[in-house]
Write a protein that holds these residues in place. Sequence first.
Motif, PDB file in Angstrom:
ATOM      1  N   ARG A  51       0.883  -1.170   0.000  1.00  0.00           N
ATOM      2  CA  ARG A  51       0.000   0.000   0.000  1.00  0.00           C
ATOM      3  C   ARG A  51       0.916   1.212   0.000  1.00  0.00           C
ATOM      4  O   ARG A  51       1.899   1.247   0.745  1.00  0.00           O
ATOM      5  N   VAL A  52       0.606   2.204  -0.831  1.00  0.00           N
ATOM      6  CA  VAL A  52       1.408   3.415  -0.916  1.00  0.00           C
ATOM      7  C   VAL A  52       0.520   4.601  -0.562  1.00  0.00           C
ATOM      8  O   VAL A  52      -0.550   4.789  -1.155  1.00  0.00           O
ATOM      9  N   ASP A  53       0.949   5.388   0.424  1.00  0.00           N
ATOM     10  CA  ASP A  53       0.273   6.620   0.812  1.00  0.00           C
ATOM     11  C   ASP A  53       1.171   7.793   0.458  1.00  0.00           C
ATOM     12  O   ASP A  53       2.390   7.725   0.652  1.00  0.00           O
ATOM     13  N   VAL A  54       0.566   8.861  -0.034  1.00  0.00           N
ATOM     14  CA  VAL A  54       1.293  10.096  -0.327  1.00  0.00           C
ATOM     15  C   VAL A  54       0.637  11.192   0.498  1.00  0.00           C
ATOM     16  O   VAL A  54      -0.543  11.458   0.344  1.00  0.00           O
ATOM     17  N   ASP A  55       1.424  11.805   1.384  1.00  0.00           N
ATOM     18  CA  ASP A  55       0.893  12.816   2.311  1.00  0.00           C
ATOM     19  C   ASP A  55      -0.367  12.307   3.003  1.00  0.00           C
ATOM     20  O   ASP A  55      -1.389  12.971   3.027  1.00  0.00           O
ATOM     21  N   SER A  56      -0.329  11.135   3.539  1.00  0.00           N
ATOM     22  CA  SER A  56      -1.393  10.454   4.284  1.00  0.00           C
ATOM     23  C   SER A  56      -2.643  10.155   3.448  1.00  0.00           C
ATOM     24  O   SER A  56      -3.677   9.794   3.978  1.00  0.00           O
ATOM     25  N   ILE A  57      -2.547  10.296   2.135  1.00  0.00           N
ATOM     26  CA  ILE A  57      -3.643   9.959   1.236  1.00  0.00           C
ATOM     27  C   ILE A  57      -3.284   8.656   0.527  1.00  0.00           C
ATOM     28  O   ILE A  57      -2.181   8.525  -0.015  1.00  0.00           O
TER      29      ILE A  57
ATOM     30  N   THR B 160      -6.830   7.668  -8.896  1.00  0.00           N
ATOM     31  CA  THR B 160      -7.785   8.662  -9.400  1.00  0.00           C
ATOM     32  C   THR B 160      -7.258  10.039  -9.044  1.00  0.00           C
ATOM     33  O   THR B 160      -6.542  10.207  -8.054  1.00  0.00           O
ATOM     34  N   TYR B 161      -7.613  11.024  -9.847  1.00  0.00           N
ATOM     35  CA  TYR B 161      -7.162  12.393  -9.565  1.00  0.00           C
ATOM     36  C   TYR B 161      -7.746  12.902  -8.257  1.00  0.00           C
ATOM     37  O   TYR B 161      -7.090  13.623  -7.522  1.00  0.00           O
ATOM     38  N   ALA B 162      -8.979  12.506  -7.949  1.00  0.00           N
ATOM     39  CA  ALA B 162      -9.612  12.956  -6.703  1.00  0.00           C
ATOM     40  C   ALA B 162      -8.795  12.506  -5.494  1.00  0.00           C
ATOM     41  O   ALA B 162      -8.615  13.256  -4.539  1.00  0.00           O
ATOM     42  N   GLY B 163      -8.286  11.293  -5.528  1.00  0.00           N
ATOM     43  CA  GLY B 163      -7.504  10.781  -4.410  1.00  0.00           C
ATOM     44  C   GLY B 163      -6.099  11.322  -4.354  1.00  0.00           C
ATOM     45  O   GLY B 163      -5.441  11.270  -3.317  1.00  0.00           O
ATOM     46  N   LEU B 164      -5.621  11.863  -5.449  1.00  0.00           N
ATOM     47  CA  LEU B 164      -4.231  12.311  -5.519  1.00  0.00           C
ATOM     48  C   LEU B 164      -4.086  13.826  -5.530  1.00  0.00           C
ATOM     49  O   LEU B 164      -2.978  14.332  -5.397  1.00  0.00           O
ATOM     50  N   GLY B 165      -5.191  14.547  -5.621  1.00  0.00           N
ATOM     51  CA  GLY B 165      -5.156  16.000  -5.789  1.00  0.00           C
ATOM     52  C   GLY B 165      -4.234  16.760  -4.856  1.00  0.00           C
ATOM     53  O   GLY B 165      -3.339  17.479  -5.285  1.00  0.00           O
TER      54      GLY B 165
ATOM     55  N   TYR C  36       5.826  10.317   1.989  1.00  0.00           N
ATOM     56  CA  TYR C  36       5.269   9.057   1.520  1.00  0.00           C
ATOM     57  C   TYR C  36       5.385   7.995   2.600  1.00  0.00           C
ATOM     58  O   TYR C  36       6.157   8.111   3.549  1.00  0.00           O
ATOM     59  N   ARG C  37       4.595   6.953   2.409  1.00  0.00           N
ATOM     60  CA  ARG C  37       4.674   5.755   3.250  1.00  0.00           C
ATOM     61  C   ARG C  37       4.401   4.550   2.361  1.00  0.00           C
ATOM     62  O   ARG C  37       3.397   4.526   1.633  1.00  0.00           O
ATOM     63  N   VAL C  38       5.289   3.576   2.383  1.00  0.00           N
ATOM     64  CA  VAL C  38       5.127   2.326   1.650  1.00  0.00           C
ATOM     65  C   VAL C  38       5.104   1.222   2.689  1.00  0.00           C
ATOM     66  O   VAL C  38       6.017   1.111   3.510  1.00  0.00           O
TER      67      VAL C  38
ATOM     68  N   ARG D 110       7.894   1.716   5.474  1.00  0.00           N
ATOM     69  CA  ARG D 110       8.932   2.717   5.251  1.00  0.00           C
ATOM     70  C   ARG D 110       8.276   4.069   5.016  1.00  0.00           C
ATOM     71  O   ARG D 110       7.386   4.209   4.196  1.00  0.00           O
ATOM     72  N   ARG D 111       8.735   5.076   5.748  1.00  0.00           N
ATOM     73  CA  ARG D 111       8.269   6.451   5.577  1.00  0.00           C
ATOM     74  C   ARG D 111       9.445   7.299   5.121  1.00  0.00           C
ATOM     75  O   ARG D 111      10.585   7.005   5.462  1.00  0.00           O
ATOM     76  N   GLY D 112       9.136   8.330   4.376  1.00  0.00           N
ATOM     77  CA  GLY D 112      10.211   9.214   3.935  1.00  0.00           C
ATOM     78  C   GLY D 112       9.646  10.423   3.220  1.00  0.00           C
ATOM     79  O   GLY D 112       8.441  10.690   3.246  1.00  0.00           O
ATOM     80  N   ARG D 113      10.518  11.136   2.610  1.00  0.00           N
ATOM     81  CA  ARG D 113      10.164  12.327   1.856  1.00  0.00           C
ATOM     82  C   ARG D 113      10.723  12.167   0.452  1.00  0.00           C
ATOM     83  O   ARG D 113      11.919  11.983   0.278  1.00  0.00           O
TER      84      ARG D 113
END
Length: 168
Positions: free
Chosen positions: A82-88, A116-121, A135-137, A156-159
Motif C-alpha cells: 500500500r502506498v500513501d502520499v501525504d497520508s492519502i 484517481t485524480y480525486a484521491g491524488l489531488g 510518503y509511506r510504503v 517505510r516512511r520518507g520524503r
Amino acid sequence: MSNTEPGTARWRRSLRWMALGALVMSGASCAALGRTTFKEPDVELREFAITGLGLTGGSVDVVLSVYNPNGYKLDALKMTYRVDVDSIKLGEGALDGRFIVPQKDSSIVRLPIRFTYAGLGAAGRALVMSGTVNYRVRGDFTVGTPLGNFTRPFDRRGRYSSVAGNGK
C-alpha cells in the motif's frame, strides 16, 4: 526373550519412533534458528514513474530498492503493498511475480498502481508546488531462503523529492 530386547519387532518400532521424534525436533529447532538469524530486508522508495494518464486518473509505477543484509540470496515469492502520499492512499496491490535479491545486495522492484485524480489531488499539488512530498510504503513480503519461507511486514516512511529524483 522379552518384547523390549534388541532385535525384537517391538524394539525396532520403538527405535523408529525415537528416530522420527529426533528428526522432527531437529527440524523444528532449525526453523526456530532460521527465524532468529534472518535479517529483515530494507525497503526504500526510489522514484515514482507515471506510466499512463486518462480523464479520471492514471497509473504509476512505484520503484523500490530492496536491500538484502543476509549472507544468502532471497527468493521473493510474493509481495503486497500500500502506498500513501501525504497520508492519502495512492493505491495498493500485490506483486505475485518472483524476484531475487542477491546476498548483501539490492534489487529494484516496480509496483504498478492505478489512481484517481480525486484521491491524488492534494499530494499532487504539494509535489508541484514544493517539489517534495511525504510518503509511506507498507505491506508484507514472502521470501524463500535456505532456512525456510518467511513472511514479514515492511513499513517505510520518507520524503520524496522530484527535484533530486530519488526518495531520500
